[in-house]
Enzyme design. Structure first.
Site, mmCIF file in Angstrom:
data_model
loop_
_atom_site.group_PDB
_atom_site.id
_atom_site.type_symbol
_atom_site.label_atom_id
_atom_site.label_comp_id
_atom_site.label_asym_id
_atom_site.label_seq_id
_atom_site.Cartn_x
_atom_site.Cartn_y
_atom_site.Cartn_z
ATOM 1 N N THR A 97 0.860 -1.182 0.000
ATOM 2 C CA THR A 97 0.000 0.000 0.000
ATOM 3 C C THR A 97 0.894 1.229 0.000
ATOM 4 O O THR A 97 1.585 1.503 0.985
ATOM 5 C CB THR A 97 -0.922 0.020 1.232
ATOM 6 O OG1 THR A 97 -1.774 -1.127 1.186
ATOM 7 C CG2 THR A 97 -1.784 1.268 1.253
ATOM 8 N N LYS A 139 -7.546 1.393 -2.536
ATOM 9 C CA LYS A 139 -7.114 0.965 -1.200
ATOM 10 C C LYS A 139 -7.226 2.120 -0.198
ATOM 11 O O LYS A 139 -7.565 1.915 0.970
ATOM 12 C CB LYS A 139 -5.679 0.440 -1.256
ATOM 13 C CG LYS A 139 -5.116 -0.016 0.099
ATOM 14 C CD LYS A 139 -5.904 -1.184 0.696
ATOM 15 C CE LYS A 139 -5.363 -1.590 2.075
ATOM 16 N NZ LYS A 139 -4.064 -2.264 2.018
ATOM 17 N N LYS A 145 0.058 5.073 8.504
ATOM 18 C CA LYS A 145 0.746 5.288 7.229
ATOM 19 C C LYS A 145 -0.259 5.354 6.089
ATOM 20 O O LYS A 145 -0.220 6.254 5.246
ATOM 21 C CB LYS A 145 1.763 4.167 7.010
ATOM 22 C CG LYS A 145 2.598 4.289 5.729
ATOM 23 C CD LYS A 145 2.041 3.498 4.565
ATOM 24 C CE LYS A 145 2.118 2.000 4.820
ATOM 25 N NZ LYS A 145 1.645 1.233 3.621
#
Length: 305
Positions: A110, A185, A253
């Protein structure tokens, strides 16, 4: 066991043997692919080598990403963040330089959509197909071969990637061009953050009211409140158990990436920003490696008389 058994002459390189990459590599080996793996931490590589040896799986190990990618038909990456991905793909001894014309790079990390677009440009210059393919489903999904994979890239690249990814996928969806998988995502993580914030408050309410937690779950999970997080985290949140799953450090993150992209698009994301700050509180209290459901720990339990 992997869902799909294949007879394939493909050589697969898998770079990054974390809680997601390790199980995915195992599924590829079980499916019959010739697999060579690389991990920056020799200790983790040795751990997986021992696990696979006990199963009778023959997974080779490389000393660098370039060594793993050299001669591979398909190269997978699944590392931590943008910096890590650049390191294993584009830096000295990175995979891309060692990959041949006509090969395929699939990234499960990701990362930012910008990096995905940069990678596809770098790959195109070498005649390499690229798919950005972040996953959802957590460690359990990786171990059970039940990951939701959201993909960005060309139709041609996805047609090549999908049959290989199938051995650990629950669903594979081609969202759009390069970077679209990463943007999907981001949306996924925003949804999870909002759900967990509401779920945390709901668990604390049920506890404070003295409700039977199992019966409360049964009552509300059959209706519109049902979610994956409720089904898989209600009981562990009520039991104050968080030493598993997807770490808060990684969620922060991911939410940072999502908030940056929203800002780039001129959007306001107040709920995501607020939950990110809630996570920052838990992180500051030493909970960064706990599961994302540990968001509830910032809410004190009601005092009992």
């Amino acid at each position: 066991m992997s869902k799909t058994q294949v007879n394939s002459d493909l050589t697969i390189a898998f770079i990054g043997l974390g809680v997601m990459g390790g199980p995915m590599t195992g599924h590829l080996a079980r499916a019959g692919y010739d697999v060579i793996a690389y991990n920056r931490s020799p200790e983790r590589a040795a751990k997986w080598q021992g696990v696979w040896a006990k199963e009778g799986l023959d997974v080779a190990f490389a000393a660098t990403p370039a060594e793993a990618a050299s001669g591979a038909d398909v190269v997978f990456t699944c590392v931590g963040n943008d910096e890590d991905l650049v390191s294993v793909t584009l830096d000295t001894n990175g995979a891309v330089e060692a990959m041949a014309d006509g090969t395929l790079l699939i990234d499960h990390t990701t990362v930012s959509a910008n990096l995905a677009r940069w990678l596809v440009d770098s790959c195109q210059k070498k005649g390499i197909d690229f798919v950005d393919a972040p996953v959802s489903g957590g460690q359990a999904g990786a171990e059970n071969g039940q990951l939701a994979i959201m993909c960005g890239g060309s139709e041609k690249a996805l047609a090549r990637a999908a049959p290989v990814m199938d051995c650990y996928a629950k669903s594979i969806v081609h969202v759009g061009g390069a970077g679209a998988g990463q943007t999907a995502k981001m949306a996924n993580q925003m949804c999870i953050a909002g759900v967990l914030a509401g779920l945390s408050e709901a668990v604390r309410l049920a506890e404070a009211a003295g409700l039977d937690m199992d019966k409360t779950y049964q009552a509300i999970s059959g209706g519109a409140a049902q979610s994956w997080q409720m089904d898989n985290r209600w009981a562990s949140m009520a039991a104050d158990s968080f030493d598993f799953g997807f770490a808060i450090d990684w969620m922060r993150k991911d939410l940072g990436i999502a908030l940056d992209e929203a800002k780039r698009l001129g959007l306001s994301s107040p709920v995501t920003a607020l939950v990110d700050q809630f996570y920052a509180e838990v992180q500051a209290g030493g909970g960064g490696r706990r599961d994302t459901s540990a968001l509830i720990t910032r809410l004190p339990q009601a005092k009992k008389d």
